[in-house]
Design an enzyme around this catalytic site. Sequence first.
Site, PDB file in Angstrom:
ATOM      1  N   GLU A  59       0.812  -1.219   0.000  1.00 27.88           N
ATOM      2  CA  GLU A  59       0.000   0.000   0.000  1.00 27.88           C
ATOM      3  C   GLU A  59       0.846   1.269   0.000  1.00 27.88           C
ATOM      4  OE1 GLU A  59      -2.602  -3.175   1.980  1.00 27.88           O
ATOM      5  OE2 GLU A  59      -0.493  -2.542   2.098  1.00 27.88           O
ATOM      6  N   PHE A 121     -12.174  -7.744  14.746  1.00 25.94           N
ATOM      7  CA  PHE A 121     -10.959  -8.005  13.976  1.00 25.94           C
ATOM      8  C   PHE A 121     -10.613  -6.810  13.085  1.00 25.94           C
ATOM      9  CE2 PHE A 121      -9.095  -9.744   9.985  1.00 25.94           C
ATOM     10  CZ  PHE A 121      -7.906 -10.211  10.510  1.00 25.94           C
ATOM     11  N   GLN A 122      -9.413  -6.289  13.233  1.00 25.40           N
ATOM     12  CA  GLN A 122      -8.880  -5.148  12.469  1.00 25.40           C
ATOM     13  C   GLN A 122      -9.733  -3.888  12.617  1.00 25.40           C
ATOM     14  OE1 GLN A 122      -8.150  -6.469   8.389  1.00 25.40           O
ATOM     15  NE2 GLN A 122      -6.058  -7.049   8.932  1.00 25.40           N
ATOM     16  N   ARG A 264      23.247  21.144   0.555  1.00 27.01           N
ATOM     17  CA  ARG A 264      23.967  19.886   0.382  1.00 27.01           C
ATOM     18  C   ARG A 264      23.627  19.186  -0.934  1.00 27.01           C
ATOM     19  NH1 ARG A 264      23.920  14.488   4.121  1.00 27.01           N
ATOM     20  NH2 ARG A 264      25.503  13.386   2.924  1.00 27.01           N
ATOM     21  N   VAL A 394      15.543   8.765  -3.159  1.00 30.62           N
ATOM     22  CA  VAL A 394      16.122   9.673  -2.166  1.00 30.62           C
ATOM     23  C   VAL A 394      17.467   9.142  -1.686  1.00 30.62           C
ATOM     24  CG1 VAL A 394      15.839  10.537   0.190  1.00 30.62           C
ATOM     25  CG2 VAL A 394      13.941  10.675  -1.435  1.00 30.62           C
ATOM     26  N   PHE A 479      24.290   8.702   1.441  1.00 28.51           N
ATOM     27  CA  PHE A 479      24.001  10.053   1.923  1.00 28.51           C
ATOM     28  C   PHE A 479      24.174  10.135   3.437  1.00 28.51           C
ATOM     29  CE2 PHE A 479      21.338  13.859   2.591  1.00 28.51           C
ATOM     30  CZ  PHE A 479      21.756  14.657   1.531  1.00 28.51           C
ATOM     31  N   ILE A 480      23.731   9.094   4.133  1.00 27.86           N
ATOM     32  CA  ILE A 480      23.846   9.070   5.597  1.00 27.86           C
ATOM     33  C   ILE A 480      25.274   8.732   6.018  1.00 27.86           C
ATOM     34  CG2 ILE A 480      22.899   8.096   7.724  1.00 27.86           C
ATOM     35  CD1 ILE A 480      20.981   9.806   5.966  1.00 27.86           C
ATOM     36  N   GLU A 483      27.114  11.870   6.063  1.00 28.87           N
ATOM     37  CA  GLU A 483      26.780  12.651   7.255  1.00 28.87           C
ATOM     38  C   GLU A 483      27.545  12.139   8.466  1.00 28.87           C
ATOM     39  OE1 GLU A 483      22.600  12.670   7.947  1.00 28.87           O
ATOM     40  OE2 GLU A 483      22.217  14.313   6.545  1.00 28.87           O
TER      41      GLU A 483
END
Length: 603
Positions: A59, A121-122, A264, A394, A479-480, A483
């Site tokens: 989803e 239920f749910q 950046r 990303v 990217f991280i 950093e």
Amino acid sequence: MVMKQTKQTNILAGAAVIKVLEAWGVDHLYGIPGGSINSIMDALSAERDRIHYIQVRHEEVGAMAAAADAKLTGKIGVCFGSAGPGGTHLMNGLYDAREDHVPVLALIGQFGTTGMNMDTFQEMNENPIYADVADYNVTAVNAATLPHVIDEAIRRAYAHQGVAVVQIPVDLPWQQIPAEDWYASANSYQTPLLPEPDVQAVTRLTQTLLAAERPLIYYGIGARKAGKELEQLSKTLKIPLMSTYPAKGIVADRYPAYLGSANRVAQKPANEALAQADVVLFVGNNYPFAEVSKAFKNTRYFLQIDIDPAKLGKRHKTDIAVLADAQKTLAAILAQVSERESTPWWQANLANVKNWRAYLASLEDKQEGPLQAYQVLRAVNKIAEPDAIYSIDVGDINLNANRHLKLTPSNRHITSNLFATMGVGIPGAIAAKLNYPERQVFNLAGDGGASMTMQDLATQVQYHLPVINVVFTNCQYGFIKDEQEDTNQNDFIGVEFNDIDFSKIADGVHMQAFRVNKIEQLPDVFEQAKAIAQHEPVLIDAVITGDRPLPAEKLRLDSATSSAADIEAFKQRYEAQDLQPLSTYLKQFGLDDLQHQIGQGGF
């Protein structure tokens, strides 16, 4: 005399819901069926010739694709999920829509009215879940008003350029309602007229630009229809242009005075010029790093054009503000000016851009050595059609695409701009191909982002969506990782992972695929991929180095701030032997370097 009674005709409430969507121009929607949403599925089945259901494999992908629909077309995107987990899976895509201010409608299943509030239920109280993400968030309570609630939700999503959520108990769409009682307000919906620019404010703004020694025009996606005016104003007044990353392509990347974007996900000339500018004109711009980066510390006058009063003065104290359409306001400025002579500031920036682009080309044009992202993006440019659409995931892919993709106003590119959720590349490409089947579509993603939604490569195959998927594989969240290099005291942690052969993943969902790891493989493979994508989707898994892209926000090029050893190490690491700082060109054309003056804190 006995009056003959006319027999009242009825319609299923679910059918009326689908007809409301159709009236608003919705021709497809995304989701996964579930027991609590089956009444809507039943109605969709009856209308399958007019509105197409796109079955995604998660989803989240449906919500991301709905947001991409809205980003690309301006029309509302629609997704749905069943009660509980189906609905909560939508959240990433809904927040992406909220943060990028695009209209999306989410339909959420709910247990039938007889079982609500019974811990069935749910079954749960779903409204609080969506309270933050949605501008309109309601649970339908009876069948007769259900079509009106959907119509209201769509109007609110458009009006607020945000998310509308409607929870629908499963029994309501199966109930009969009077056919004449439902309607859609689509044909009467109007967008507000944009304010005309105030003549006096435009005159003051123009005079300030003319008096500036180092003016800069900094535009965002609010200037999307003003590309010609931006370029003309730049040429006429000899003012360099820079944009936010989402606004890339509004003015062609090849324009000699286009500096790129700042901070950046940036290009070097933009960061350097922003630090030197004495007058900045913000046009349709909501640059989110202004406060933390102190980008305008040398700015004497800050000018702003925007259609949203909430944006005026939001990012910096504004000296002259114009609440009006960007295109009309820029045209009004142009009507007051004539072409100026070249200035030292203009010449210095042109020279700096030329030097920067030569550096980028030197990376792209390498014919030997390990494969890097730069040569792969050159291969993308080589096969790209003039009006290609790019869905960009990303991470480092944003930074590299920002620098190395060659865009014009004929192109479109989308990503998760402010929310910056990974995994948007594949959903965005699905949306792009559904909305623009005749145009070439690329999905560009790092292996981190691609691994989050890779199951929906199967959706591209299932619906015969000929996307060119390019995965940049280097087994890291680059990217991280970069950093952590800048901020952490200890070794890297959590940013490296095992290899995934995405060509085998693609093969597993019956998609043709290639895996490359050498520069010399690129031309033939990309030409083959282009041919395949005339009819079906294709994937190229490019195994690249983990090299850090040059950090434009942490330059070590200027002897005024860096030692000779630091400069040499920087140039060696980033293959930048011929790269020069802006200060070189400022000096060449007789200007001081404001950024590095001792004690300089503004004017």
